[in-house]
Structure formats: C-alpha cells, structure tokens
Design an enzyme around this catalytic site. Structure first.
Site: not given
Ligand code: GLN
Length: 452
Positions: A65, A68, A190, A242, A260
C-alpha cells in the site's frame, strides 16, 4: 571529514524497539507470511540528500500500500486535482484497508489510500494499455527512489492467485460505474504495483522527494510538481494509516503511508523523509515497530507538524536613519550638519530571510510606527533569500500606500532582483542612501519654508 551524530540517534531508536516481536505477519497474501519477522530497518533522508540508516535498512520487501501515494501523484499529474476528485474522494474512511468503502449512490471510493480508491487511481494512470500503465508506475516510483525498481514476481503471483477480495471491489465499483476500466486488467496492474520491491532506504528517499517539493534530493530529478507533492502529502496526512489515520496525526503529526508488508514512510515537509520496515503488523495492518519507531523519531527530532514551532526569526535585522548612517559620499560641513539634523527623514531597514505573508505583515506593522517627518524608506533586501507571492502582494501594496502618504520607498539589492514593484532599485545600500541624501539636501531648508 564526515560528521554524523544522526546515525547513532537512529541506531538508539532501532535498539530500543528491536526486541519487540509483537504483532503478526500478513498471511492473506501467502508469500508475505514467508518473510523473516525479525527484519527491522530505519532510514532518514534529508532534503540535503544525505541518508542515515539503522538496522536492516537495505533489506528488500514489497511496497504494497505504500505505493498508493505515488500512483496517486501520477493520476494528479495526468489529470489535475478536480478530475481525480471526481473519481476518487479524499476522505479518511475510518475503515479497514480492504473495505468496500464507497459512496452509496455513485460507488465513488471515499479514500484513495485504501484498496478501493487505489484501484480506481491505478486505472487513472494515463497509458494505452496495462503493460504501459504498469511500466509508467514502475518508472515513476523508480524516479522517486532514485534507482531502478522492479517487482517481485512470486509475491505478485501469490497475490494474484488469492486476490479475490480486491477483484470483488473492482467488480463492485465497475457495476456502480466508478471504475470504468477493465477489472481484471486494472487489478493486475495494481497487484504488480504492490509487488514492487523497495528498501527502507528507498522509502526514505521517496518520502524525502515528497518533502522536497517533488524533487528527488539525491538525484536532483524533478519527479512531480510541488503542487502535486503537496496534494499527495495532504491525502497522506488525513488518510495514510487506514483506520488509524486520526490517532496517527494526533500522536505523530506527519503525513505517512503504511503497507501490509510492514512498510511505512513518513514526511516532514521541507525537511525529512523517513522509511521504516518491520513486517510484524498490528490488528489494523500497520507495522508495530514501524509505528513505534516513527513515533519516537517524531518525538526526538521534534517533527510533529502542528506543534507550535516558535516565532520565525524577525524579518527586520536593521532599523536606523540617515542621521546615524551615512553614505560614503563626501559631504561638506553644512551638508553634514543638515543630514545630522534632518536625517531622520530617511529610514533604513534591513530585511532578511524568507519574506512570507507573515514576515511582510511584520514589516507592514513596523511601518505604522514611522514618524510624520519620514520622506524616504530604504529597504536593504540583500539578505532576503526569497520573496513569496503572498509576501510580495503585501509589500507592493505597502509601497503604494506609503507613496500616497508622501513616503518614497527605495530598494537596495545587489542582486537587482526587482523584488518590489513601484520602488526605485539600487545595487547597494550605499548608493540608495546617497540618492536619498541628495534628495534631502536638494529640498529647501525647513526654516526657509517657514519664513516664506
Ligand atoms: N496488495 C495489498 C492488497 O491489496 C496491499 C494492501 C496493503 O498494503 N494494505 O491487499
């Protein structure tokens, strides 16, 4: 000679949290569960271009993430803020990163820093097809990091094989009309973007590029405009952690983004970028040791954005008059005595630093104290490093207003930068002063005026 007291400070922070093995590896992407949970790295990159590291700062991991904000930057650069906002909101949703957090009627995702919003953002990256779209993302993230990045094929495959939650978000948004591109192709880009491999050092440099108005401080490459960087930082400030974003801003006070994999980056605008990595996550999917050490850094290095920063240094460093300060021009005894008596009609002020709106206001307030007899006001701006647009607007208006009240403003600037509109500019304080002294000496003697 290399002087570096900062690395030991980072090492102390690393040391302080290294024993904390609480939290759990993300396991919904099977490959992420195979990562060594002991890995823990910290890096801090200054806008000077220096990078300081502690622990496993060069250990590779997938960005997840934390990609992003950078992909959001590409969408902003391609379409502008208004067009992007039409498609993805800018609200901290207070929901988990994989939640179907969509506006009820339009299906527009609320938050670009969680999966739903990020999938739409990825679809907005201008390209003719998915391969080119991914390549653009890879290239821009590489420019942010200052080195060529590639993705981890095993992590990508692992997420692609199991990523039905993200696919279902894609189909939900596609059916609502908020995702207009092909679901499979967009989600595939993605997943690849999330599998791009970085280190804590890379994240620090990427963060420092955002801190530095979009210019990578290590390579000097302008990756995005300062306006795009500022928009990205704002979204990170409100939405980057988040459903822990609000408390994060309260406690740490820095725009940030987590992933994550245990990735975390944080930005102190105009000063530093921090990159952190520790794969053990808390219940919200944020890195336990990443959060703890970033919090400690913010605290020790006094980085919280909304702390009272103290007043900036005064804009005026010199305030005198021609009764005390003389030009180097030779004057005869009569002239010298006249300047000594009437020299207060010429005020000399030295300005310094960056003339912001607030600094210009300080200059303005000081002018309210000018006595009635003042006819000339010399601003020596040699030590002014920058005049901001907002500061210039105030100074220009001040010069006009003073003119109406019979005070002529004169600028002394060896750089001859033409900083202030409507004021005569001289290449030194001395020549500016000489010109005002001449003008004063040319005026009739005050007692002659009285007798006439
Ligand atoms: N690739 C992970 C997902 O889409 C990224 C999510 C994250 O880092 N929170 O679930």
């Amino acid at each position: 000679m290399k002087i570096d007291p900062i690395t030991p400070m980072l090492e102390a922070i690393h040391q302080r949290f290294s024993a904390d093995m609480s939290g759990a590896l993300a396991d919904y992407i099977p490959q992420l569960a195979a990562v060594d949970p002991r890995l823990f790295g910290l890096a801090l990159a200054g806008v000077s271009g220096r990078v300081y590291c502690a622990g496993d700062a060069d250990a590779p991991f997938t960005i997840q993430s934390a990609s992003k904000p950078f992909v959001y930057a590409i969408a902003l650069a391609d379409h502008g803020l208004e067009a992007v906002l039409e498609r993805v909101g800018a609200e901290p949703s207070g929901e988990a990163f994989n939640a179907a957090s969509l506006e009820p009627t339009t299906g527009r995702p609320f938050n670009p820093m969680i999966n739903a919003g990020a999938i739409v953002t990825t679809s907005l990256v201008g390209a003719v097809g998915p391969a080119e779209r991914y390549e653009r993302i890879r290239a821009v993230l590489s420019a942010f990091a200052g080195r060529e990045l590639t993705h981890d094929q095993a992590v990508y495959r692992s997420e692609s094989d199991t990523g039905d939650k993200n696919r279902s978000l894609g189909f939900l948004m596609r059916s609502a009309g908020s995702l207009r591109a092909d679901v499979e192709a967009t989600v595939d880009v993605y997943f690849k973007q999330c599998a791009i491999v970085v280190t804590a050092r890379d994240l620090a440099v990427m963060a420092a590029t955002l801190a530095n108005g979009g210019v990578n401080p290590c390579t000097g490459v302008a990756v995005v405009s300062d306006q795009v960087a500022s928009h990205v930082l704002t979204i990170m400030g409100t939405c980057g952690m988040y459903d822990a974003s609000g408390e994060w801003l309260l406690r740490v006070g820095l725009p940030a983004k987590s992933g994550v994999s245990g990735a975390l980056l944080a930005v102190k605008p105009a000063q530093f970028g921090a990159g952190l990595f520790s794969p053990l996550l808390d219940a919200r999917g944020n890195s336990v040791r990443g959060i703890a050490s970033c919090r400690e850094m913010a605290n020790r290095f006094e980085l919280h954005l909304l702390n009272y920063p103290g007043r900036p240094s005064p804009a005026t460093y010199l305030d005198t008059t021609a009764a005390l300060l003389h030009s180097s021009k030779r004057r005869d005894a009569a002239q010298r005595s006249r300047l000594a008596q009437e020299g207060d009609a010429i005020v000399v002020r030295g300005l310094q630093g960056e003339i912001t709106f607030a600094a210009a206001e300080e200059v303005l307030v000081a002018c309210e104290q000018l006595s009635e007899q003042v006819r000339w006001l010399i601003f020596d701006v040699e030590r002014v490093v920058a005049l901001r647009r907002s500061g210039r607007a105030v100074l220009d208006a001040l010069v006009r207003e003073l003119g109406l009240q019979g005070v002529e403003t004169v600028i002394a600037d060896p750089g001859r930068r033409g900083l202030v509109a409507g004021a005569a500019e001289f290449g030194s304080r001395d020549t500016a002063l000489e010109r005002c002294e001449d003008a004063l000496l040319e005026t009739e003697l005050p007692n002659q005026e009285v007798t006439r």
